[in-house]
Design an enzyme around this catalytic site. Structure first.
Site, mmCIF file in Angstrom:
data_model
loop_
_atom_site.group_PDB
_atom_site.id
_atom_site.type_symbol
_atom_site.label_atom_id
_atom_site.label_comp_id
_atom_site.label_asym_id
_atom_site.label_seq_id
_atom_site.Cartn_x
_atom_site.Cartn_y
_atom_site.Cartn_z
ATOM 1 N N ASP A 43 -6.943 -4.034 12.206
ATOM 2 C CA ASP A 43 -5.400 -3.803 12.117
ATOM 3 C C ASP A 43 -5.318 -2.836 10.943
ATOM 4 O O ASP A 43 -4.132 -2.297 10.730
ATOM 5 C CB ASP A 43 -4.557 -5.103 11.949
ATOM 6 C CG ASP A 43 -5.159 -5.957 10.795
ATOM 7 O OD1 ASP A 43 -6.138 -5.488 10.086
ATOM 8 O OD2 ASP A 43 -4.765 -7.163 10.504
ATOM 9 N N SER A 44 -6.540 -2.447 10.500
ATOM 10 C CA SER A 44 -6.237 -1.197 9.328
ATOM 11 C C SER A 44 -5.411 -0.021 9.876
ATOM 12 O O SER A 44 -5.108 0.982 9.222
ATOM 13 C CB SER A 44 -7.672 -0.870 8.805
ATOM 14 O OG SER A 44 -8.449 -0.531 10.108
ATOM 15 N N ASP A 82 -9.524 -7.253 16.197
ATOM 16 C CA ASP A 82 -8.689 -7.867 15.081
ATOM 17 C C ASP A 82 -7.419 -8.678 15.564
ATOM 18 O O ASP A 82 -6.825 -8.036 16.167
ATOM 19 C CB ASP A 82 -8.311 -6.823 14.011
ATOM 20 C CG ASP A 82 -8.925 -7.275 12.659
ATOM 21 O OD1 ASP A 82 -9.093 -8.270 12.329
ATOM 22 O OD2 ASP A 82 -8.477 -6.257 11.651
ATOM 23 N N GLU A 180 -15.030 -9.245 2.272
ATOM 24 C CA GLU A 180 -14.437 -7.951 1.828
ATOM 25 C C GLU A 180 -14.126 -8.218 0.401
ATOM 26 O O GLU A 180 -13.429 -9.238 0.095
ATOM 27 C CB GLU A 180 -13.237 -7.623 2.651
ATOM 28 C CG GLU A 180 -12.453 -6.456 1.978
ATOM 29 C CD GLU A 180 -11.506 -5.676 3.047
ATOM 30 O OE1 GLU A 180 -11.231 -6.211 4.175
ATOM 31 O OE2 GLU A 180 -10.795 -4.836 2.522
HETATM 32 O O1 KIV Z 1 -8.728 -3.857 9.684
HETATM 33 C C1 KIV Z 1 -9.903 -3.489 9.445
HETATM 34 O O2 KIV Z 1 -10.302 -2.284 9.404
HETATM 35 C C2 KIV Z 1 -10.815 -4.645 8.695
HETATM 36 C C3 KIV Z 1 -11.931 -3.913 8.089
HETATM 37 C C4 KIV Z 1 -11.789 -3.359 6.877
HETATM 38 C C5 KIV Z 1 -13.093 -5.151 7.694
HETATM 39 O O3 KIV Z 1 -10.504 -5.685 8.648
#
Ligand code: KIV
Length: 264
Positions: A43-44, A82, A180
């Site tokens: 979700d990044s 995610d 993380e």
């Molecule tokens: O959303 C994402 O990309 C993540 C990573 C930073 C582990 O959760």
């Protein structure tokens, strides 16, 4: 380079360090496919591609859209979707959304930001046949309620609680854990205490593998650079240089040249 689809058994038994990278579309997923063990549809994407300040606006619809695209582009790497903020807030809602993720995409597993509060929910999802990767430590979906991003495991209490959470998650049946923003010694202790793979981001080198957001590691996203990000490419600079060449050639009438014409 993988030539066969990466399975959970491969990941659990691998003696080599594991690699994971994010991807959000078929094009980049196809570039990364087979090189990395795992692709995370994180979700990044809300921050790196949506221009938002945090990840909280991601929805089930958008995560499913992007995961479908990644699954279209990647056939070898293990794919993780995610679960967005608010999608796993009760057993019923969590199971409905997790089943949707499995039914509507080809993701191999879903990832949930885990705390002691949703441990039972995670177990409920796993008991219903869905592979769950748990994300612990600095959990980005807590960034608004914690007023930012804070490194975890600095105090003995926090370190013990993280280890305890990881052990409980393993007991609940999670497939893997992403750790993380956790101090290196604590991430190391968690890794040594678990049998399942522990993948780190900003948590030192002693985990079973690493994950990074692709636009960070390839130098496209430069709004800010966390200490743990290493730039393996100056992507933005390279693209802007190529763009300048294109603009120059168009302005000078050098592009398109005869080789790019269609002849009648
Ligand atoms: O959303 C994402 O990309 C993540 C990573 C930073 C582990 O959760």
């Amino acid at each position: 380079m993988h030539t066969k689809k990466v399975t959970i058994n491969y990941l659990k038994n691998s003696k080599q360090k594991l690699t994971m990278i994010t991807a959000y579309d078929a094009l980049f997923a196809s570039i990364f496919d087979g090189f990395v063990d795992m692709i995370l549809v994180g979700d990044s994407l809300e921050m790196s591609f949506g221009g938002k300040n945090d990840t909280l606006e991601a929805s089930m619809d958008s995560m499913i859209y992007h995961t479908k695209a990644v699954c279209n582009g990647a056939k070898l790497s293990y794919i993780i979707m995610d679960m967005p903020f608010g999608s796993v807030i009760s057993k019923e809602i969590a199971l409905k959304n997790s089943v949707r993720a499995y039914k509507e995409t080809n993701a191999d597993a879903i990832k949930i930001e885990a705390t002691f509060n949703n441990l039972e929910i995670i177990k409920h999802i796993i008991d219903n046949g869905i592979s769950v990767v748990a994300h612990i430590g600095l959990i980005p979906q807590n960034s608004r309620c914690e007023s930012g991003y804070h490194i975890k495991g600095k105090s003995d209490n926090e370190a013990d609680s993280l280890l305890n959470l990881a052990l409980n998650l393993e007991q609940a049946g999670v497939t893997m854990i992403v750790v993380e923003g956790v101090v290196e010694s604590v991430a190391s202790k968690i890794t040594n205490s678990l049998k399942i793979p522990v993948i780190g981001i900003g948590s030192g080198a002693n985990t079973n593998g690493q994950v990074l957001v692709w636009s960070d590691m390839f130098g496209f996203f430069d709004k800010f650079k966390p200490k743990f990000v290493k730039r393996f490419l100056n992507g933005k600079e390279l693209v802007q240089k190529a763009l300048t060449n294109y603009i120059d050639e168009v302005k000078k009438g050098e592009f398109p040249s005869k080789e790019h014409y269609y002849k009648g």
